[in-house]
Scaffold this active site. Structure first.
Site, PDB file in Angstrom:
ATOM      1  N   ALA A 148       0.821  -1.212   0.000  1.00  0.00           N
ATOM      2  CA  ALA A 148       0.000   0.000   0.000  1.00  0.00           C
ATOM      3  C   ALA A 148       0.858   1.267   0.000  1.00  0.00           C
ATOM      4  CB  ALA A 148      -0.912  -0.014   1.231  1.00  0.00           C
ATOM      5  N   PRO A 149       0.280   2.378  -0.465  1.00  0.00           N
ATOM      6  CA  PRO A 149       1.001   3.654  -0.506  1.00  0.00           C
ATOM      7  C   PRO A 149       0.746   4.486   0.755  1.00  0.00           C
ATOM      8  CG  PRO A 149      -1.046   3.890  -1.679  1.00  0.00           C
ATOM      9  CD  PRO A 149      -1.055   2.503  -1.088  1.00  0.00           C
ATOM     10  N   TRP A 150       1.366   5.687   0.813  1.00  0.00           N
ATOM     11  CA  TRP A 150       1.308   6.508   2.032  1.00  0.00           C
ATOM     12  C   TRP A 150       0.217   7.563   1.996  1.00  0.00           C
ATOM     13  CZ3 TRP A 150       1.795  11.120  -0.210  1.00  0.00           C
ATOM     14  CH2 TRP A 150       2.620  11.247  -1.316  1.00  0.00           C
ATOM     15  N   LYS A 174       1.860  -5.045   3.460  1.00  0.00           N
ATOM     16  CA  LYS A 174       3.008  -4.193   3.802  1.00  0.00           C
ATOM     17  C   LYS A 174       2.618  -2.749   3.500  1.00  0.00           C
ATOM     18  CE  LYS A 174       6.363  -2.383   1.739  1.00  0.00           C
ATOM     19  NZ  LYS A 174       6.380  -1.060   2.421  1.00  0.00           N
ATOM     20  N   PRO A 175       2.394  -1.959   4.567  1.00  0.00           N
ATOM     21  CA  PRO A 175       2.069  -0.548   4.333  1.00  0.00           C
ATOM     22  C   PRO A 175       3.313   0.226   3.893  1.00  0.00           C
ATOM     23  CG  PRO A 175       2.136  -1.032   6.690  1.00  0.00           C
ATOM     24  CD  PRO A 175       2.423  -2.321   5.977  1.00  0.00           C
ATOM     25  N   GLU A 177       6.443   2.704   4.036  1.00  0.00           N
ATOM     26  CA  GLU A 177       7.388   2.850   5.152  1.00  0.00           C
ATOM     27  C   GLU A 177       7.137   4.104   5.986  1.00  0.00           C
ATOM     28  OE1 GLU A 177       7.798   2.279   1.807  1.00  0.00           O
ATOM     29  OE2 GLU A 177       9.929   1.840   1.652  1.00  0.00           O
ATOM     30  N   SER A 228       2.711   3.752  -7.185  1.00  0.00           N
ATOM     31  CA  SER A 228       3.053   4.467  -8.416  1.00  0.00           C
ATOM     32  C   SER A 228       3.181   3.504  -9.603  1.00  0.00           C
ATOM     33  CB  SER A 228       4.369   5.211  -8.211  1.00  0.00           C
ATOM     34  OG  SER A 228       5.389   4.270  -7.943  1.00  0.00           O
ATOM     35  N   GLU A 249      -3.341  -0.992  -8.781  1.00  0.00           N
ATOM     36  CA  GLU A 249      -4.001   0.319  -8.728  1.00  0.00           C
ATOM     37  C   GLU A 249      -2.884   1.350  -8.737  1.00  0.00           C
ATOM     38  OE1 GLU A 249      -7.084   0.924  -8.880  1.00  0.00           O
ATOM     39  OE2 GLU A 249      -8.116  -0.877  -8.211  1.00  0.00           O
ATOM     40  N   CYS A 283      -4.604  10.054  -5.921  1.00  0.00           N
ATOM     41  CA  CYS A 283      -4.426   9.516  -7.274  1.00  0.00           C
ATOM     42  C   CYS A 283      -5.519   9.993  -8.224  1.00  0.00           C
ATOM     43  CB  CYS A 283      -4.380   7.996  -7.221  1.00  0.00           C
ATOM     44  SG  CYS A 283      -5.736   7.303  -6.285  1.00  0.00           S
ATOM     45  N   GLU A 383       2.563  12.532 -13.133  1.00  0.00           N
ATOM     46  CA  GLU A 383       1.901  12.642 -11.832  1.00  0.00           C
ATOM     47  C   GLU A 383       2.871  13.306 -10.863  1.00  0.00           C
ATOM     48  OE1 GLU A 383       1.284   8.998  -9.551  1.00  0.00           O
ATOM     49  OE2 GLU A 383      -0.735   9.702  -9.134  1.00  0.00           O
TER      50      GLU A 383
HETATM   51  P1  NAD Z   1       5.235   3.922  -4.354  1.00  0.00           P
HETATM   52  O1  NAD Z   1       4.976   3.202  -5.627  1.00  0.00           O
HETATM   53  O2  NAD Z   1       6.526   4.639  -4.202  1.00  0.00           O
HETATM   54  O3  NAD Z   1       5.159   2.917  -3.118  1.00  0.00           O
HETATM   55  C1  NAD Z   1       4.013   2.136  -2.888  1.00  0.00           C
HETATM   56  C2  NAD Z   1       4.385   0.951  -2.034  1.00  0.00           C
HETATM   57  O4  NAD Z   1       5.264   0.114  -2.774  1.00  0.00           O
HETATM   58  C3  NAD Z   1       5.092   1.288  -0.723  1.00  0.00           C
HETATM   59  O5  NAD Z   1       4.590   0.450   0.297  1.00  0.00           O
HETATM   60  C4  NAD Z   1       6.538   0.916  -1.022  1.00  0.00           C
HETATM   61  O6  NAD Z   1       7.253   0.533   0.120  1.00  0.00           O
HETATM   62  C5  NAD Z   1       6.361  -0.257  -1.954  1.00  0.00           C
HETATM   63  N1  NAD Z   1       7.510  -0.554  -2.812  1.00  0.00           N
HETATM   64  C6  NAD Z   1       8.435   0.307  -3.295  1.00  0.00           C
HETATM   65  N2  NAD Z   1       9.338  -0.357  -4.050  1.00  0.00           N
HETATM   66  C7  NAD Z   1       8.970  -1.658  -4.048  1.00  0.00           C
HETATM   67  C8  NAD Z   1       9.491  -2.833  -4.659  1.00  0.00           C
HETATM   68  N3  NAD Z   1      10.583  -2.812  -5.417  1.00  0.00           N
HETATM   69  N4  NAD Z   1       8.844  -3.995  -4.456  1.00  0.00           N
HETATM   70  C9  NAD Z   1       7.728  -4.033  -3.697  1.00  0.00           C
HETATM   71  N5  NAD Z   1       7.190  -2.966  -3.091  1.00  0.00           N
HETATM   72  C10 NAD Z   1       7.799  -1.779  -3.279  1.00  0.00           C
HETATM   73  O7  NAD Z   1       3.963   4.874  -4.145  1.00  0.00           O
HETATM   74  P2  NAD Z   1       3.739   5.931  -3.010  1.00  0.00           P
HETATM   75  O8  NAD Z   1       4.674   7.066  -3.293  1.00  0.00           O
HETATM   76  O9  NAD Z   1       3.765   5.266  -1.684  1.00  0.00           O
HETATM   77  O10 NAD Z   1       2.210   6.377  -3.252  1.00  0.00           O
HETATM   78  C11 NAD Z   1       1.825   7.280  -4.194  1.00  0.00           C
HETATM   79  C12 NAD Z   1       1.397   6.579  -5.476  1.00  0.00           C
HETATM   80  O11 NAD Z   1       0.298   5.721  -5.210  1.00  0.00           O
HETATM   81  C13 NAD Z   1       0.893   7.547  -6.525  1.00  0.00           C
HETATM   82  O12 NAD Z   1       1.414   7.165  -7.774  1.00  0.00           O
HETATM   83  C14 NAD Z   1      -0.612   7.367  -6.491  1.00  0.00           C
HETATM   84  O13 NAD Z   1      -1.275   7.715  -7.680  1.00  0.00           O
HETATM   85  C15 NAD Z   1      -0.722   5.926  -6.188  1.00  0.00           C
HETATM   86  N6  NAD Z   1      -2.057   5.613  -5.651  1.00  0.00           N
HETATM   87  C16 NAD Z   1      -2.951   4.974  -6.464  1.00  0.00           C
HETATM   88  C17 NAD Z   1      -4.237   4.679  -5.992  1.00  0.00           C
HETATM   89  C18 NAD Z   1      -5.239   3.971  -6.859  1.00  0.00           C
HETATM   90  O14 NAD Z   1      -6.269   3.568  -6.332  1.00  0.00           O
HETATM   91  N7  NAD Z   1      -4.994   3.802  -8.142  1.00  0.00           N
HETATM   92  C19 NAD Z   1      -4.583   5.020  -4.691  1.00  0.00           C
HETATM   93  C20 NAD Z   1      -3.652   5.664  -3.888  1.00  0.00           C
HETATM   94  C21 NAD Z   1      -2.368   5.947  -4.382  1.00  0.00           C
END
Ligand code: NAD
Length: 495
Positions: A148-150, A174-175, A177, A228, A249, A283, A383
């Site tokens: 999940a993202p932050w 895994k939420p 960090e 992302s 997502e 998002c 984005e």
């Molecule tokens: P991110 O992609 O940087 O990180 C998301 C998650 O992935 C975090 O828990 C991170 O620890 C984990 N991660 C990072 N590298 C990884 C790897 N190599 N293997 C496995 N897991 C890994 O995204 P973010 O910056 O936390 O959140 C923002 C993003 O989330 C934006 O792009 C936003 O649009 C998207 N988002 C999408 C939706 C949707 O419903 N489509 C909803 C909320 C957020």
């Protein structure tokens, strides 16, 4: 200072190495709590707990699962204020947003899946061949690994966990960090409500270590990722090695299309609220407003005026409209996008600054309105996840819809018009998973949320998410009880 632990097999568990990280309040830089960092061994323990819990939970009756989830919704609701406070601090959300949107939205989502758990449907059973009866079973997949993202940590925990467990799966989440605290609290509350040990497990830690190990794990049958697009691409690649089901997502760059017959004042209010919600770290946030030329100047002026009245402030203050960005790294990234746009000839109508004074302690960024940017520039195409709205003019409907579709993303969009025929055309031609008409942002548990194009695939919330979290099995019964079936002639001939 206390350490937030993993939640594995119904218990708080610390990292096998004792390593921790700080969870920081982005509104003032203070360390809120420390959090344990997962090693691959910790992830293995969580997957083992989920695997152990799977047979019993997946065989529980839908009614039993529904009752436990209903009790979970009641416990969450009774602890709403506590969840809102922690969510507000760790994610830098104004307390009003956490209290009125994040927490009640999550409680409602849990309540929805309590009902939905009893409504797993297959097709009608029947005799599609004269000699057989066919039955479709909709079955849980196994252990789901979720990441999940932050930006909405609590809501994302709900969106990932609830459809999975309502359908009989068990899960390891895994939420992100930077925002692990409410996900751990969420798993604890579920256990307190009677959801058995091992059904919901949370490991806190880094994406590149814990996240990657979870996705690659051979005992994880499905990966459900929100984040992302670039990380989603990596997740898909890793999951392909063990041919896991993947649910993605991803990012968005939502267009906001204002036709010349729109209610201008409603569009102005909608654009400011839709672009600044959660400091623009949403998002589905409105990021690109395309305004038909007769309304363009008045729209730009109106948005600038309303943005100027938005109150930045401490997240605990109920009068604060906009909090900080999630981190100083995010602040630097957003400021960089705006600065580069300015250097390439765009005009910053309002905002475009890191505020000083008391707010300099946090990672704040002013509400920002940009005009005169090129359609193919990065500020229109990428984005940036901050409180920044770009406005561009268009002449006719064809052009407005073409520009709306002109990015790699397709998560959400809105159209503003009082003409029913225009809205019918726009809602069918815009390539995104959600199109609002005369509004932008509302979501609801009963309706699906998910992307087109590089915003991913799969649906969160709603009955549709069961399609993602279940396998469909065809069971075919012979009705004849004969030894030599009619169709055996194709093998044995008339012998
Ligand atoms: P991110 O992609 O940087 O990180 C998301 C998650 O992935 C975090 O828990 C991170 O620890 C984990 N991660 C990072 N590298 C990884 C790897 N190599 N293997 C496995 N897991 C890994 O995204 P973010 O910056 O936390 O959140 C923002 C993003 O989330 C934006 O792009 C936003 O649009 C998207 N988002 C999408 C939706 C949707 O419903 N489509 C909803 C909320 C957020």
């Amino acid at each position: 200072m206390t350490i937030a632990s993993h939640f594995i097999g119904g218990k708080a568990v610390e990292s096998s190495t004792g390593d921790t990280d700080d969870v920081i309040d982005p509104s003032n830089g203070e360390v809120i709590q420390q959090v344990t960092l997962a090693t691959p061994t910790d992830v293995d323990a969580a997957v083992a707990a989920a695997s152990y819990a799977f047979p019993e939970w997946s065989c529980a009756t839908p009614g039993a699962r529904s009752d436990a989830i209903a009790s979970f919704a009641r416990i969450l609701d009774s602890r709403a204020a506590e969840f809102a406070e922690v969510e507000s601090r760790q994610a830098g959300k104004p307390i009003r947003l956490a209290t009125e949107f994040d927490v009640p939205g999550t409680v409602d989502n849990v309540g929805f899946f309590s009902g939905a758990a009893r409504n797993l449907e297959g097709r009608a059973a029947g005799e599609y061949s004269a000699d057989h009866t066919s039955v479709v079973r909709r079955e849980a997949i196994g252990v789901v690994g979720s990441i999940a993202p932050w930006n909405y940590p609590l809501q994302m925990a709900g969106w990932k966990i609830l459809p999975a467990i309502a359908a009989g799966n068990t899960i390891v989440l895994k939420p992100a960090e930077m925002t692990p605290l409410t996900s751990v609290m969420f798993a604890e509350a579920a256990h307190e409500a009677g959801i058995p040990a091992g059904v919901i497990n949370v490991v806190t830690g880094r994406g590149s270590v814990a996240g990657n190990h979870l996705i690659a794990h051979p005992d994880v049958s499905m990966v459900s990722f929100t984040g992302s697009t670039p990380v989603g691409q990596k997740v898909m690649k890793t999951a392909s090695e063990t041919v896991k089901r993947v649910h993605l997502e991803l990012g968005g760059k939502a267009p906001f299309v204002v036709f010349d017959d729109a209610d201008l004042e409603a569009a102005i209010q909608g654009a400011v609220a839709g672009s600044l919600i959660n400091s623009g770290q949403d998002c589905t946030a409105a990021t690109r407003a395309y305004v038909q030329r007769p309304l363009y100047d008045a729209f730009v002026q109106g948005v600038a005026d309303v943005m100027a009245g938005v109150r930045l402030g401490p997240t605990a203050d109920p009068t604060t409209d906009q909090g900080p960005l999630i981190s100083w790294k995010q602040q630097e990234s957003v400021a960089g996008y705006v600065e580069r746009a300015r250097n390439y000839g765009a005009k910053i109508v309002t905002g475009g600054q890191i505020p000083g004074g008391e707010l300099a302690k946090g990672s704040y960024y002013e509400p920002t309105l940009v005009i005169d940017a090129a359609q193919d520039s990065e500020i229109v195409q990428e984005e940036l996840f901050g409180p920044v709205l770009v406005v561009l003019p268009f002449d006719d409907d064809d052009e407005g819809l073409r520009l709306a579709n002109d990015t790699p993303f397709g998560l959400a969009a809105s159209v503003w018009t009082r003409d029913v025929f225009r809205s019918l055309r726009a809602t069918s031609e815009i390539r995104s998973g959600c199109v609002w008409v005369n509004d932008h942002i509302p979501i609801i548990s009963e309706m699906p949320h998910g992307g087109y194009k590089q915003s991913g695939f799969g649906k969160d919330m709603s009955q549709y998410s069961f399609d993602e979290y279940t396998n469909v099995k065809h069971v075919m019964y012979d009705r004849t009880a004969v030894v030599r079936k009619d169709w055996h002639r194709t093998i044995f001939g008339s012998r």
